[in-house]
Design a protein around this motif. Structure first.
Motif, PDB file in Angstrom:
ATOM      1  N   LEU A 144     -10.618  -9.561 -18.789  1.00 22.87           N
ATOM      2  CA  LEU A 144     -11.998 -10.493 -18.839  1.00 22.87           C
ATOM      3  C   LEU A 144     -13.110  -9.491 -19.210  1.00 22.87           C
ATOM      4  N   ALA A 145     -13.102  -8.282 -19.192  1.00 24.19           N
ATOM      5  CA  ALA A 145     -14.175  -7.380 -19.578  1.00 24.19           C
ATOM      6  C   ALA A 145     -13.625  -6.778 -20.800  1.00 24.19           C
ATOM      7  N   GLY A 146     -12.507  -7.368 -21.519  1.00 19.25           N
ATOM      8  CA  GLY A 146     -12.265  -6.973 -22.923  1.00 19.25           C
ATOM      9  C   GLY A 146     -11.766  -5.416 -23.141  1.00 19.25           C
ATOM     10  N   ARG A 147     -11.049  -4.985 -21.811  1.00 23.31           N
ATOM     11  CA  ARG A 147     -10.752  -3.655 -21.917  1.00 23.31           C
ATOM     12  C   ARG A 147      -9.239  -3.500 -21.897  1.00 23.31           C
ATOM     13  N   VAL A 148      -8.421  -4.462 -21.777  1.00 27.94           N
ATOM     14  CA  VAL A 148      -6.999  -4.265 -21.879  1.00 27.94           C
ATOM     15  C   VAL A 148      -6.486  -4.084 -23.475  1.00 27.94           C
ATOM     16  N   ILE A 199     -15.610  -5.745  -9.743  1.00 25.16           N
ATOM     17  CA  ILE A 199     -14.852  -4.769 -10.587  1.00 25.16           C
ATOM     18  C   ILE A 199     -15.037  -5.294 -11.960  1.00 25.16           C
ATOM     19  N   TRP A 200     -14.932  -6.449 -12.216  1.00 25.02           N
ATOM     20  CA  TRP A 200     -15.310  -6.856 -13.698  1.00 25.02           C
ATOM     21  C   TRP A 200     -16.547  -6.366 -14.236  1.00 25.02           C
ATOM     22  N   ASN A 201     -17.545  -6.327 -13.388  1.00 25.41           N
ATOM     23  CA  ASN A 201     -18.930  -5.642 -14.020  1.00 25.41           C
ATOM     24  C   ASN A 201     -18.679  -4.226 -14.183  1.00 25.41           C
ATOM     25  N   THR A 202     -17.920  -3.142 -13.428  1.00 23.58           N
ATOM     26  CA  THR A 202     -17.857  -2.157 -13.781  1.00 23.58           C
ATOM     27  C   THR A 202     -16.856  -1.875 -14.804  1.00 23.58           C
ATOM     28  N   ALA A 203     -15.942  -2.565 -14.934  1.00 27.57           N
ATOM     29  CA  ALA A 203     -14.930  -2.621 -16.181  1.00 27.57           C
ATOM     30  C   ALA A 203     -15.899  -2.705 -17.394  1.00 27.57           C
ATOM     31  N   ASN A 207     -17.629   0.016 -20.836  1.00 23.86           N
ATOM     32  CA  ASN A 207     -17.602  -0.086 -22.293  1.00 23.86           C
ATOM     33  C   ASN A 207     -19.127  -0.039 -22.791  1.00 23.86           C
ATOM     34  N   TRP A 208     -20.172   0.502 -22.201  1.00 27.72           N
ATOM     35  CA  TRP A 208     -21.223   0.282 -22.385  1.00 27.72           C
ATOM     36  C   TRP A 208     -21.870   0.761 -23.693  1.00 27.72           C
ATOM     37  N   ARG A 209     -21.017   1.696 -24.470  1.00 25.32           N
ATOM     38  CA  ARG A 209     -21.696   2.120 -25.652  1.00 25.32           C
ATOM     39  C   ARG A 209     -21.262   1.033 -26.801  1.00 25.32           C
ATOM     40  N   ASP A 210     -20.091   0.437 -26.555  1.00 30.72           N
ATOM     41  CA  ASP A 210     -19.619  -0.774 -27.240  1.00 30.72           C
ATOM     42  C   ASP A 210     -20.390  -1.797 -27.081  1.00 30.72           C
ATOM     43  N   VAL A 211     -20.653  -2.070 -25.713  1.00 31.56           N
ATOM     44  CA  VAL A 211     -21.474  -3.289 -25.500  1.00 31.56           C
ATOM     45  C   VAL A 211     -22.873  -3.211 -26.348  1.00 31.56           C
ATOM     46  N   ASN A 212     -23.464  -2.148 -26.025  1.00 29.54           N
ATOM     47  CA  ASN A 212     -24.764  -1.981 -26.867  1.00 29.54           C
ATOM     48  C   ASN A 212     -24.849  -2.125 -28.100  1.00 29.54           C
ATOM     49  N   THR A 213     -23.722  -1.513 -28.707  1.00 31.34           N
ATOM     50  CA  THR A 213     -23.693  -1.972 -30.205  1.00 31.34           C
ATOM     51  C   THR A 213     -23.414  -3.025 -30.955  1.00 31.34           C
ATOM     52  N   TRP A 214     -22.393  -3.780 -29.743  1.00 31.84           N
ATOM     53  CA  TRP A 214     -21.926  -5.316 -30.203  1.00 31.84           C
ATOM     54  C   TRP A 214     -23.423  -6.053 -30.064  1.00 31.84           C
ATOM     55  N   VAL A 215     -24.045  -6.086 -28.899  1.00 38.42           N
ATOM     56  CA  VAL A 215     -24.991  -6.984 -28.645  1.00 38.42           C
ATOM     57  C   VAL A 215     -26.114  -6.919 -29.563  1.00 38.42           C
ATOM     58  N   ASN A 216     -26.347  -5.857 -30.247  1.00 35.81           N
ATOM     59  CA  ASN A 216     -27.501  -5.451 -30.979  1.00 35.81           C
ATOM     60  C   ASN A 216     -27.322  -5.408 -32.304  1.00 35.81           C
ATOM     61  N   ASN A 217     -26.139  -4.769 -32.862  1.00 33.49           N
ATOM     62  CA  ASN A 217     -25.709  -4.589 -34.027  1.00 33.49           C
ATOM     63  C   ASN A 217     -24.339  -5.247 -34.654  1.00 33.49           C
ATOM     64  N   ASP A 218     -23.878  -5.980 -33.804  1.00 35.94           N
ATOM     65  CA  ASP A 218     -22.700  -6.879 -33.978  1.00 35.94           C
ATOM     66  C   ASP A 218     -21.474  -5.921 -34.508  1.00 35.94           C
ATOM     67  N   GLU A 219     -21.582  -4.751 -33.998  1.00 35.37           N
ATOM     68  CA  GLU A 219     -20.366  -3.930 -34.539  1.00 35.37           C
ATOM     69  C   GLU A 219     -20.203  -3.001 -33.317  1.00 35.37           C
ATOM     70  N   PRO A 220     -18.797  -2.397 -33.065  1.00 34.03           N
ATOM     71  CA  PRO A 220     -18.560  -1.624 -32.066  1.00 34.03           C
ATOM     72  C   PRO A 220     -18.961  -0.320 -32.618  1.00 34.03           C
ATOM     73  N   TRP A 221     -18.928   0.790 -31.183  1.00 30.02           N
ATOM     74  CA  TRP A 221     -19.462   1.948 -31.531  1.00 30.02           C
ATOM     75  C   TRP A 221     -18.315   2.682 -32.166  1.00 30.02           C
ATOM     76  N   HIS A 222     -18.669   3.861 -32.971  1.00 35.24           N
ATOM     77  CA  HIS A 222     -17.753   4.495 -33.951  1.00 35.24           C
ATOM     78  C   HIS A 222     -16.606   5.366 -33.147  1.00 35.24           C
ATOM     79  N   GLU A 223     -15.754   5.277 -33.981  1.00 35.48           N
ATOM     80  CA  GLU A 223     -14.492   5.696 -33.482  1.00 35.48           C
ATOM     81  C   GLU A 223     -14.549   7.441 -33.715  1.00 35.48           C
ATOM     82  N   TYR A 224     -13.916   7.992 -32.776  1.00 41.99           N
ATOM     83  CA  TYR A 224     -13.885   9.547 -32.609  1.00 41.99           C
ATOM     84  C   TYR A 224     -13.111  10.087 -33.853  1.00 41.99           C
ATOM     85  N   ARG A 225     -12.025   9.329 -34.432  1.00 40.01           N
ATOM     86  CA  ARG A 225     -11.340   9.881 -35.475  1.00 40.01           C
ATOM     87  C   ARG A 225     -12.272   9.808 -36.723  1.00 40.01           C
ATOM     88  N   SER A 226     -13.205   9.175 -36.986  1.00 39.15           N
ATOM     89  CA  SER A 226     -14.124   8.855 -38.062  1.00 39.15           C
ATOM     90  C   SER A 226     -15.369   9.642 -38.085  1.00 39.15           C
TER      91      SER A 226
END
Length: 395
Positions: A144-148, A199-203, A207-226
């Motif tokens: 439910l935290a989008g982590r699985v 437990i849900w909130n900590t999970a 994802n705080w990097r992705d959370v921050n970019t999603w809610v502000n820029n509507d995109e995930p944080w960048h991938e390390y491979r890129s």
């Protein structure tokens, strides 16, 4: 030097998050009493896999604690809860809000026994909201935290091989941190403290990097491979992986000298101190790294003080000389022999030299269920209950 009195912690929780919080406090010197169900204990005692005949979770989370076994159905439950709460600096509870009230483990009930109590509750999904009363199990909160991370096999979804839950562990870490902060605040005149994490909130927070970019820029944080050619993995001549990270100007120049990529040495834009590279550099760097072995590159890059990291297996990391010096494993003696387990990564000492090489003497083995019941009852002034049946008919 006189040693200070240890913090007194009572752990009413079960399974992983609360026991992990109390275990971390044990590692930092706390006296922890676990209040356990008289049949199954805290839920960790029977789990597989077994290590030297003992559940891995029981071995990892309960060494160095004391155990009192009593059922919530026992007529003596309220007296024991009140007595042990009065003894404590802090209590840890793992329950949905309504379950804590039903068991007499809610904040207001325990505050009657100890008006200066630090109360920590670790819930599955929080104290409010439409999910607050959901039953909490393992990876449910991560789902439910989008982590699985899901893999599909023959049309059916499965958890990715090697994936591990974050929420149940992080909740324990944040619970321990909250308890320590609350004790400081209370002892500075702040009065009783209520600490909560879910437990849900900590999970989700993980994802705080992705959370921050999603809610502000509507995109995930960048991938390390890129990230770029200068922050990427490359294969050695013996087919091992190296992460190469010469982002700063001086590191890039040293790397180009080391790899004979002199044509790239002056290439870069250093206004913001780092340059992550260019697509046309990938094949050139890959060809250079492929000319030497994994061990050769480890030595050469280290000597040149170029940021890099060999990609190790877990076995290689734990078996390394660095792990031995930093004492990442802690032992305990069991009837089946001496075993080792991961030690807390916190080094706590009044001497930085001691902290650099922590004293990780063996912890006592995890207690037998209810082994300390009589001792604890006497310690909290309930001698009259020693020898009484506390099972509530469940033994």
């Amino acid at each position: 030097m006189t040693q200070p009195e240890p913090l007194r912690i009572v752990d009413f929780s079960t399974h992983m998050s609360g026991p992990l919080a109390s275990h971390l406090l044990v590692e930092m010197g706390a006296d922890v009493i676990k209040v356990e169900h008289p049949v199954q204990g805290d839920g960790n005692r029977g789990n597989d896999p077994k290590i030297a005949g003992v559940s891995d979770l029981h071995l990892a989370l309960n060494p160095g604690t004391r155990s009192i076994a009593i059922s919530t159905r026992s007529p003596h439950w309220p007296d024991v809860v009140a007595g042990i709460t009065a003894w404590a600096d802090a209590v840890i509870v793992g329950a949905r809000p309504k379950d804590a009230v039903r068991r007499g483990l809610d904040f207001h009930t325990l505050l009657e026994a100890n008006p200066q109590l630090v109360y920590c509750v670790i819930s599955g999904y929080g104290l409010a909201g439409p999910w607050a009363e959901y039953k909490a199990h393992g990876q449910n909160m991560d789902a439910l935290a989008g982590r699985v991370e899901v893999e599909w096999n023959d049309g059916q979804p499965q958890t990715r091989v090697g994936w591990r839950s974050a929420g149940v562990l992080l909740a324990g870490v944040f619970g321990a941190m909250g308890v320590l902060a609350a004790i400081v605040k209370r002892d500075r005149g702040g009065g009783p403290q209520f600490v909560h994490t879910s437990i849900w909130n900590t999970a989700l927070w993980w994802n705080w990097r992705d959370v921050n970019t999603w809610v502000n820029n509507d995109e995930p944080w960048h991938e390390y491979r890129s990230l770029g050619s200068r922050y990427a993995m490359y294969a050695t001549s013996d087919h091992r992986a190296l992460l190469i990270c010469p982002l700063e100007k001086v590191a890039w120049e040293r790397f180009c000298d080391l790899t004979d990529l002199h044509q790239l040495r002056a290439r870069g834009e250093w206004t913001h101190s780092m340059d992550f590279g260019y697509d046309d550099e990938f094949p050139l760097i890959a060809e250079a790294i492929s000319q030497r072995t994994f061990d050769d590159w480890n030595r050469l890059l280290d000597e040149a003080e170029i940021p890099f990291a060999p990609i190790l297996t877990l076995d290689e990391a734990v078996s390394s000389d660095h792990a031995a010096v930093n004492r990442v494993l802690r032992g305990t003696e069991l009837p089946g022999g001496r075993v080792q387990m991961a030690a807390s990564p916190v080094q706590l000492s009044s001497n930085p030299n001691e902290a650099a090489q922590p004293d990780l003497s063996d912890l006592p083995p995890p207690p037998e269920l209810g082994a300390d019941t009589a001792e604890v009852l006497a310690e909290i002034g309930l001698d009259k209950l020693v020898g009484e049946d506390l099972s509530g008919g469940q033994a």
